[in-house]
Design a protein around this motif. Structure first.
Motif, PDB file in Angstrom:
ATOM      1  N   HIS A  16       0.839  -1.181  -0.111  1.00 19.66           N
ATOM      2  CA  HIS A  16       0.089  -0.035  -0.139  1.00 19.66           C
ATOM      3  C   HIS A  16       0.795   1.138  -0.025  1.00 19.66           C
ATOM      4  O   HIS A  16       0.433   2.329  -0.603  1.00 19.66           O
ATOM      5  CB  HIS A  16      -0.921   0.002   1.223  1.00 19.66           C
ATOM      6  N   ARG A  17       1.757   1.268   0.673  1.00 20.20           N
ATOM      7  CA  ARG A  17       2.923   2.699   0.835  1.00 20.20           C
ATOM      8  C   ARG A  17       3.373   2.748  -0.559  1.00 20.20           C
ATOM      9  O   ARG A  17       3.720   3.800  -0.752  1.00 20.20           O
ATOM     10  CB  ARG A  17       3.939   2.113   1.905  1.00 20.20           C
ATOM     11  N   SER A  20       0.764   3.991  -5.731  1.00 18.76           N
ATOM     12  CA  SER A  20       0.510   5.205  -5.809  1.00 18.76           C
ATOM     13  C   SER A  20      -1.177   5.367  -6.060  1.00 18.76           C
ATOM     14  O   SER A  20      -1.807   4.083  -6.301  1.00 18.76           O
ATOM     15  CB  SER A  20       1.146   6.200  -6.791  1.00 18.76           C
ATOM     16  N   ASP A  21      -1.951   6.285  -6.044  1.00 19.27           N
ATOM     17  CA  ASP A  21      -3.288   6.152  -6.141  1.00 19.27           C
ATOM     18  C   ASP A  21      -3.756   6.079  -7.888  1.00 19.27           C
ATOM     19  O   ASP A  21      -4.829   5.866  -8.136  1.00 19.27           O
ATOM     20  CB  ASP A  21      -3.914   7.491  -5.700  1.00 19.27           C
ATOM     21  N   GLY A  22      -2.806   6.414  -8.619  1.00 18.11           N
ATOM     22  CA  GLY A  22      -3.033   6.259 -10.032  1.00 18.11           C
ATOM     23  C   GLY A  22      -3.319   7.580 -10.600  1.00 18.11           C
ATOM     24  O   GLY A  22      -3.048   8.804  -9.706  1.00 18.11           O
ATOM     25  N   LYS A  24      -4.967  11.135 -11.794  1.00 20.91           N
ATOM     26  CA  LYS A  24      -6.075  11.922 -11.060  1.00 20.91           C
ATOM     27  C   LYS A  24      -7.344  12.027 -12.006  1.00 20.91           C
ATOM     28  O   LYS A  24      -7.156  12.030 -13.327  1.00 20.91           O
ATOM     29  CB  LYS A  24      -5.413  13.502 -10.928  1.00 20.91           C
ATOM     30  N   ASP A  67      -9.268  -0.955  -7.362  1.00 16.08           N
ATOM     31  CA  ASP A  67      -8.100  -0.005  -7.402  1.00 16.08           C
ATOM     32  C   ASP A  67      -6.916  -0.814  -6.982  1.00 16.08           C
ATOM     33  O   ASP A  67      -6.806  -2.038  -6.879  1.00 16.08           O
ATOM     34  CB  ASP A  67      -8.186   1.183  -6.383  1.00 16.08           C
ATOM     35  N   ARG A  68      -5.661  -0.261  -6.886  1.00 17.80           N
ATOM     36  CA  ARG A  68      -4.660  -0.833  -6.739  1.00 17.80           C
ATOM     37  C   ARG A  68      -4.199  -1.413  -5.407  1.00 17.80           C
ATOM     38  O   ARG A  68      -3.714  -2.563  -5.363  1.00 17.80           O
ATOM     39  CB  ARG A  68      -3.190   0.032  -7.084  1.00 17.80           C
ATOM     40  N   THR A  69      -4.828  -0.707  -4.361  1.00 15.57           N
ATOM     41  CA  THR A  69      -4.536  -1.550  -2.998  1.00 15.57           C
ATOM     42  C   THR A  69      -5.454  -2.673  -2.925  1.00 15.57           C
ATOM     43  O   THR A  69      -5.075  -3.570  -2.192  1.00 15.57           O
ATOM     44  CB  THR A  69      -4.842  -0.420  -1.794  1.00 15.57           C
ATOM     45  N   SER A 121       0.931  -1.219 -10.111  1.00 14.56           N
ATOM     46  CA  SER A 121       0.864  -0.182 -10.942  1.00 14.56           C
ATOM     47  C   SER A 121       0.988  -0.544 -12.474  1.00 14.56           C
ATOM     48  O   SER A 121       0.899   0.506 -13.502  1.00 14.56           O
ATOM     49  CB  SER A 121       2.035   0.893 -10.640  1.00 14.56           C
ATOM     50  N   PRO A 142      -7.563   2.228 -12.268  1.00 16.54           N
ATOM     51  CA  PRO A 142      -6.383   3.424 -12.459  1.00 16.54           C
ATOM     52  C   PRO A 142      -5.427   3.006 -13.461  1.00 16.54           C
ATOM     53  O   PRO A 142      -4.764   3.638 -14.287  1.00 16.54           O
ATOM     54  CB  PRO A 142      -5.898   3.485 -11.021  1.00 16.54           C
TER      55      PRO A 142
END
Length: 346
Positions: A16-17, A20-22, A24, A67-69, A121, A142
């Protein structure tokens, strides 16, 4: 309490760290993307099944847009279930005491988490085999949005195009009932075999040091090759042959279906293939070390195998490959499709 050599909670948190969120985007647009991907997966399903001439029947698996997480969490759970037999062998060998094991589990968890964070990612979609749970198709929203923006392609067409490949995997595993368990069992047996005996560790480390430059230069299949014996690499090759078949078949099916329902498919394929072949610097090096470049070769080699076999014996003749584990291609046959035809069709 069950023993563990990988702290999966640490793995998740580390992943998770790193992830990234992907790209915007607005909340409203994100919702549109999620709904469109769900719809695209459903639109792709029947054309894929019809083109592949595989019948999944009433057996269906869920489609999740994630999402990625979430992708990291799902894969950490599946990996934990997959490697458990290997962990049990390590425990039986008493390779480490409780304190050493606890520290090692956190280190291993951080390493696995770093890998998951990096891959999270990159991956666009995945059929999760879920060894101890419910298989599902995951589409990583994302990453799909990121790639469609980078390539400058029609986003609606690209989302449907990605679903063609991923839906082929869903059809493969639902139409061929024995395939999921075969892949899981093969992977587990390989992992158990890869656990070294304590007296082998010094020799293995010498091999790692000696062969690391070869991997950095692009030879071999990544770090995995460094830790394996020739006999183990032969077993890895068997699993890789099956993965090449699955990935190549998915690429062939998507290329057959694409022109029928994706208007800009030619532009998408041209740009996406160029992206697959690209990359340089630290990212390219990391891909080599992780064996991700070998993954790219699976698409190419598997697609050549599928197309060559279909040219020789037709689609129904090719579909004999799904009859049983014995009709799956051997490693040498992936590179020599006529040899598979001769063995299976006589």
């Amino acid at each position: 309490m069950s023993q563990t050599y990988i702290d999966w909670d640490v793995a998740r948190k580390t992943g998770h760290r790193i992830a990234s969120d992907g790209p915007k985007t607005s909340v409203a647009n994100a919702r549109v993307v999620v709904e469109e991907l769900r719809s695209a997966a459903e639109r792709a399903h029947q054309p894929v099944a019809d083109t592949a001439r595989l019948n999944p029947g009433s057996t269906q698996t869920p489609v999740h847009v994630v999402d990625r997480t979430t992708w990291i969490d799902v894969n950490a759970g599946s990996m934990g279930a997959l490697v458990q037999p290997a962990v049990e062998r390590i425990t039986a060998q008493r390779l480490a005491g409780p304190r050493v094991r606890a520290v090692g589990a956190k280190i291993a968890g951080a390493e696995v988490g770093a890998l998951l964070g990096y891959v999270s990612s990159k991956v666009l979609g995945q059929f999760d085999l879920a060894p101890e749970g419910q298989p599902s198709l995951m589409l990583v929203a994302p990453n799909i949005v990121k790639v469609e923006r980078e390539l400058g392609v029609d986003p609606h067409d690209f989302r449907l195009w990605v679903c063609l490949h991923e839906e082929t995997h869903r059809v493969q595993f639902t139409a061929v009932p024995w395939l999921r368990e075969h892949v899981i069992t093969s992977a587990r047996e390989l992992m158990i075999d890869l656990v070294p005996d304590p007296e082998q560790l010094p020799e293995r480390m010498q091999q790692v040091v000696a062969r690391l430059p070869e991997v950095v230069r692009g030879g071999g299949g990544g770090l995995t090759d460094l830790f394996t014996t020739p006999e183990q690499r032969a077993e890895v090759a068997k699993v890789t042959a099956v993965m090449s078949l699955l990935e190549g078949h998915a690429d062939v099916v998507m290329d057959e279906v694409g022109p029928q329902i994706v208007p800009s498919v030619a532009d998408i394929r041209k740009k996406f293939d160029a992206r697959r072949a690209g990359g340089f610097g630290p990212d390219r090096l990391l891909r080599r070390l992780l064996g991700l470049e070998a993954k790219m070769r699976q698409y190419r080699d598997g697609a050549i195998f599928v197309r060559t076999v279909i040219d020789q014996v037709g689609l129904d003749g090719f579909n004999t490959v799904w009859t049983s584990p014995e009709t799956l291609p051997l490693p040498t046959e992936i590179a020599d499709p006529p040899a598979w035809v001769a063995r299976v069709h006589g």
